[in-house]
Design a protein around this motif. Structure first.
Motif, PDB file in Angstrom:
ATOM      1  N   ASP A   1       5.987   6.348 -12.067  1.00 33.61           N
ATOM      2  CA  ASP A   1       7.320   6.887 -12.291  1.00 33.61           C
ATOM      3  C   ASP A   1       8.197   6.661 -11.063  1.00 33.61           C
ATOM      4  N   VAL A   2       9.358   7.278 -11.074  1.00 38.25           N
ATOM      5  CA  VAL A   2      10.292   7.113  -9.963  1.00 38.25           C
ATOM      6  C   VAL A   2       9.655   7.567  -8.639  1.00 38.25           C
ATOM      7  N   GLY A   3       8.921   8.667  -8.722  1.00 40.62           N
ATOM      8  CA  GLY A   3       8.270   9.189  -7.514  1.00 40.62           C
ATOM      9  C   GLY A   3       7.333   8.167  -6.902  1.00 40.62           C
ATOM     10  N   PHE A   4       6.664   7.416  -7.753  1.00 41.10           N
ATOM     11  CA  PHE A   4       5.745   6.389  -7.258  1.00 41.10           C
ATOM     12  C   PHE A   4       6.506   5.326  -6.471  1.00 41.10           C
ATOM     13  N   PHE A   5       7.625   4.868  -7.023  1.00 38.10           N
ATOM     14  CA  PHE A   5       8.367   3.814  -6.339  1.00 38.10           C
ATOM     15  C   PHE A   5       9.026   4.324  -5.060  1.00 38.10           C
ATOM     16  N   ALA A   6       9.453   5.586  -5.081  1.00 38.53           N
ATOM     17  CA  ALA A   6      10.006   6.167  -3.858  1.00 38.53           C
ATOM     18  C   ALA A   6       8.924   6.228  -2.781  1.00 38.53           C
ATOM     19  N   ALA A   7       7.708   6.602  -3.191  1.00 39.16           N
ATOM     20  CA  ALA A   7       6.596   6.669  -2.238  1.00 39.16           C
ATOM     21  C   ALA A   7       6.274   5.280  -1.703  1.00 39.16           C
ATOM     22  N   LEU A   8       6.334   4.300  -2.595  1.00 39.12           N
ATOM     23  CA  LEU A   8       6.059   2.910  -2.212  1.00 39.12           C
ATOM     24  C   LEU A   8       6.999   2.468  -1.086  1.00 39.12           C
ATOM     25  N   VAL A   9       8.299   2.752  -1.276  1.00 36.03           N
ATOM     26  CA  VAL A   9       9.272   2.345  -0.256  1.00 36.03           C
ATOM     27  C   VAL A   9       8.981   3.080   1.059  1.00 36.03           C
ATOM     28  N   ARG A  10       8.653   4.367   0.937  1.00 42.92           N
ATOM     29  CA  ARG A  10       8.354   5.163   2.124  1.00 42.92           C
ATOM     30  C   ARG A  10       7.149   4.573   2.868  1.00 42.92           C
ATOM     31  N   ILE A  11       6.100   4.259   2.116  1.00 39.78           N
ATOM     32  CA  ILE A  11       4.865   3.772   2.729  1.00 39.78           C
ATOM     33  C   ILE A  11       5.046   2.386   3.344  1.00 39.78           C
ATOM     34  N   SER A  12       5.993   1.616   2.778  1.00 40.32           N
ATOM     35  CA  SER A  12       6.155   0.250   3.287  1.00 40.32           C
ATOM     36  C   SER A  12       6.853   0.225   4.655  1.00 40.32           C
TER      37      SER A  12
END
Lengths: 313, 379
Positions: free
Chosen positions: A9-20
């Motif tokens: 979901d959106v939370g996953f992609f937000a986390a992805l950007v954060r982790i990158s």
């Protein structure tokens, strides 16, 4: 499969950007160094050193931005040391890089223990909070993913076009690439090879350290000895994976971050019965497979690993 | 301004081979003295404890020897690889591969008790070698950069082992993610008279064997030839790829043996923190030894002494135990820099006329010599 989709979901992609974020900063720093002809294996240690310095200064000054500044300086200094070894002395880049990693790692542990002793609970800071970009953060989907992030994450995202612009659209970038491909020709054209390489290592080192500081004062709120845990080596791999291009490098960083985000999700939701280590391992396996596939086309900067000595042929 | 000109040496004098490592260690200790001072401790006192606490008792000597064994194994592993210009940064993972193999064999109940120790040693060497063969094959066949692959394989191994330890291989009787302990018969016997486990003696024997291999056999000659100049070696009819593969196998086997020693003689089981950086320390040992197998023995002993003394020093003086890690890193850096003196001779040079005030001894610019030299800015 459906459960897997609901995880994305959106939370996953937000986390992805954060982790990158740390991967982007560190791999772009490594990319600059390598494009100038110097492999900087000090990266893992420089990131840890940045994490420690950034945290310590933020803790005592109460200002996260002073911590960021200190981390940048620490990284630049480490880059300068690498330049002294690999550029001025022209010694083995592999060995001096590993030496720098061991040195910076040991120093980070030493200084942290000296400053903080062995408290029962680790000291912490109030980390960065998200800075929602006005208007844009209210957009559906894109808003929470891209425009409600930490300040350092914006910086990392902006660093990608900035490094690409610097490399391909400025005289400095042209000089840097020439120095990495054919230092003798660059020298003949009046470019100071040592100075270009030193600049690349100093800027690159600062970016690596910033990636480390992001971990200790933005993603987490404390410095721990394992806070970097191989992210520096992942960044070295990303540069190869991205064939020395900032855009492909960034794409690789997002891909690797996606795997880590997925791993965190799966661990939390306990849906797939795959050990989480397998997902953590995947970026490393993928890099090796990718390197094997592209090896015939992979063109590292021609002068990578070759020290430049003006009067020697 | 006076400049320092570095001239390439034709031959490195033998005394330098010994003097450079010793000087590097001394410079390292001087540099690190600043850190000891920063900790508010007396430098002499801290160094006295750091370097001499090994010699307090027989137990400490044994402890140091046991710590030196994996350092010697990984140091030998690294130097064999580096001699062939196979940049094996993966001794850490190869050590782990050996440890896993040794532990797995050491647990098997169907094996005859007497066969356990020899089988553990052989399988550890085999698995370590196989783990090093993969990046070597990628290098030789596909020209894939060996530094990155050997580094990444460390993490693949570590995550793989952790997955096993938290999953199918976890000791059900233990509260921690550890492998079950090996059988009593699989514990390495002690060397008579010394009180240290078999792995220590094996490490020393390996140093002699590697020295013999590198200096007295065709393989050693080929490894050195390939490392020195692969094109010339190929022209001379040496199968460069095959030599690199062999060197990688030997290197991985040596690192694997370090893992066997840790499982058979120290931990008796596999834990995820089994290695604590021995693979990377091997690079420091090999460099300090100038890639000389016999030199690896004192180099490994030195770091074992430092690691052994660091704890005592930390308790007695309050200097953080991590001084040992800093010393390791600084020693590697000073050694790499110091190696320059083996290849180059520094010489003070005065600039060409017009000099502002030519002294009586003003010399004309000395000729760069055959092949030229490197001009470095004078301090």
């Amino acid at each position: 499969m459906e459960t897997l989709v609901t995880l994305l979901d959106v939370g996953f992609f937000a986390a992805l950007v954060r982790i990158s974020t740390p991967l982007l900063l560190a791999s772009l720093g490594e990319l600059l160094s390598e494009r100038s002809g110097v492999l900087n294996l000090g990266i893992e240690g420089i990131m840890l050193f940045g994490a420690m310095t950034g945290f310590t200064v933020a803790y005592f000054s109460g200002s996260l931005w002073l911590g960021v500044l200190a981390a940048l300086l620490a990284g630049a200094l480490a880059g300068l040391l690498m330049a002294f070894l690999a550029v001025v002395l022209g010694v083995s880049q592999h060995v001096s890089g590993i030496g720098l990693t061991l040195l910076a790692t040991g120093l980070s542990f030493y200084v942290y223990r000296l400053v903080f002793g062995q408290p029962a609970s680790p000291p912490n800071v109030v980390p960065f909070r998200p800075w929602p970009v006005p208007v844009l953060s209210d957009l559906p989907v894109v808003g929470p993913i891209l425009f409600n992030q930490m300040p350092l994450t914006y910086l990392a995202l902006l660093a990608v076009p900035a490094v690409a612009f610097l490399l391909y659209r400025t005289p400095w970038g042209l000089d840097l690439r020439t120095v990495g491909e054919n230092p003798r020709a660059a020298d003949a054209a009046g470019v100071n090879v040592w100075r270009m390489r030193t600049q690349a290592l100093v800027i690159g080192g600062a970016m690596m350290a910033l990636g480390g500081a992001y971990l200790s004062i933005s993603q987490f709120n404390a410095f721990t000895f394992g806070v970097v845990s191989g992210r520096g080596w992942v960044a070295v791999a990303l540069v190869v994976f991205g064939l020395w291009s900032p855009w492909r490098c960034a794409a690789g960083a997002l891909l690797f971050a996606a795997l880590e985000a997925l791993q965190l999700r799966l661990q939390a939701n306990n849906v797939l019965h795959v050990p989480y280590q397998v997902l953590l391992m995947l970026p490393f396996v993928m890099t090796i497979v990718a390197m094997a596939i592209v090896s015939r086309n992979a063109r590292a900067p021609a002068a990578l690993l070759v020290p430049y000595r003006k009067e020697e042929r | 301004m006076i400049r320092v000109r570095l001239e390439r040496r034709e031959v490195t004098p033998a005394w330098l081979q010994v003097a450079i490592p010793i000087a590097s260690v001394l410079v390292t200790l001087v540099l690190c003295a600043a850190l000891v001072r920063a900790a508010g401790a007396d430098v002499i006192e801290a160094y006295r404890i750091l370097l001499l606490s090994t010699f307090r008792s027989g137990y400490d000597v044994q402890d140091t020897l046991v710590k030196a064994a994996p350092l010697l194994f990984t140091g030998l592993a690294v130097l064999v690889a580096f001699r062939a210009k196979f940049w094996n940064i993966g001794a850490e993972g190869q050590l782990m591969a050996g440890a896993v193999a040794a532990c797995f064999v050491g647990e098997r109940t169907f094996l005859p008790a007497v066969s356990l120790v020899p089988l553990m040693i052989v399988s550890a060497a085999l698995f370590g070698a196989l783990w090093a063969l993969l990046p070597a094959l990628l290098k030789v066949r596909l020209k894939v950069d060996d530094v990155v692959t050997t580094l990444l394989l460390n993490f693949i191994m570590l995550y793989g082992v952790t997955a096993l330890l938290e999953g199918p291989w976890r000791d059900p009787k233990s509260g921690y993610p550890n492998a079950p302990s090996v059988r009593i018969e699989a514990e390495f016997p002690l060397v008579p008279g010394l009180g240290v486990h078999l792995g220590v003696a094996l490490a020393l024997a390996a140093a002699l064997l590697v020295w013999w291999m590198m200096s007295r056999t065709t393989l050693g000659f080929r490894i050195r030839a390939v490392g020195h100049n692969p094109a010339a070696a190929a022209y001379a009819g040496i199968g460069v790829g095959r030599v690199i593969l062999t060197a990688a196998l030997v290197s991985g086997a040596l690192a694997g043996l370090a893992g066997a020693g840790e499982v058979g003689g120290v931990r008796f089981q596999v834990t995820s923190d089994l290695s604590s950086g021995y693979g990377y320390a091997g690079i420091v040992v090999a460099t300090l030894a100038e890639l000389n197998p016999l030199g690896a023995v004192p180099a490994a002993l030195f770091f074992a002494i430092v690691f052994n003394g660091a704890g005592t020093m930390a308790r007695a003086t309050g200097v953080p135990i991590y001084l040992a890690d800093v010393i390791q890193g600084v020693a590697l850096v000073t050694m790499v820099a110091g190696r320059l003196f083996a290849t180059y001779r520094p010489r003070l040079v005065r600039p060409l006329a017009p000099a502002p005030a030519p002294g009586p001894e003003a010399t004309p610019s000395p000729l760069a010599g055959r092949g030229g030299g490197v001009a470095a800015e004078g301090r």
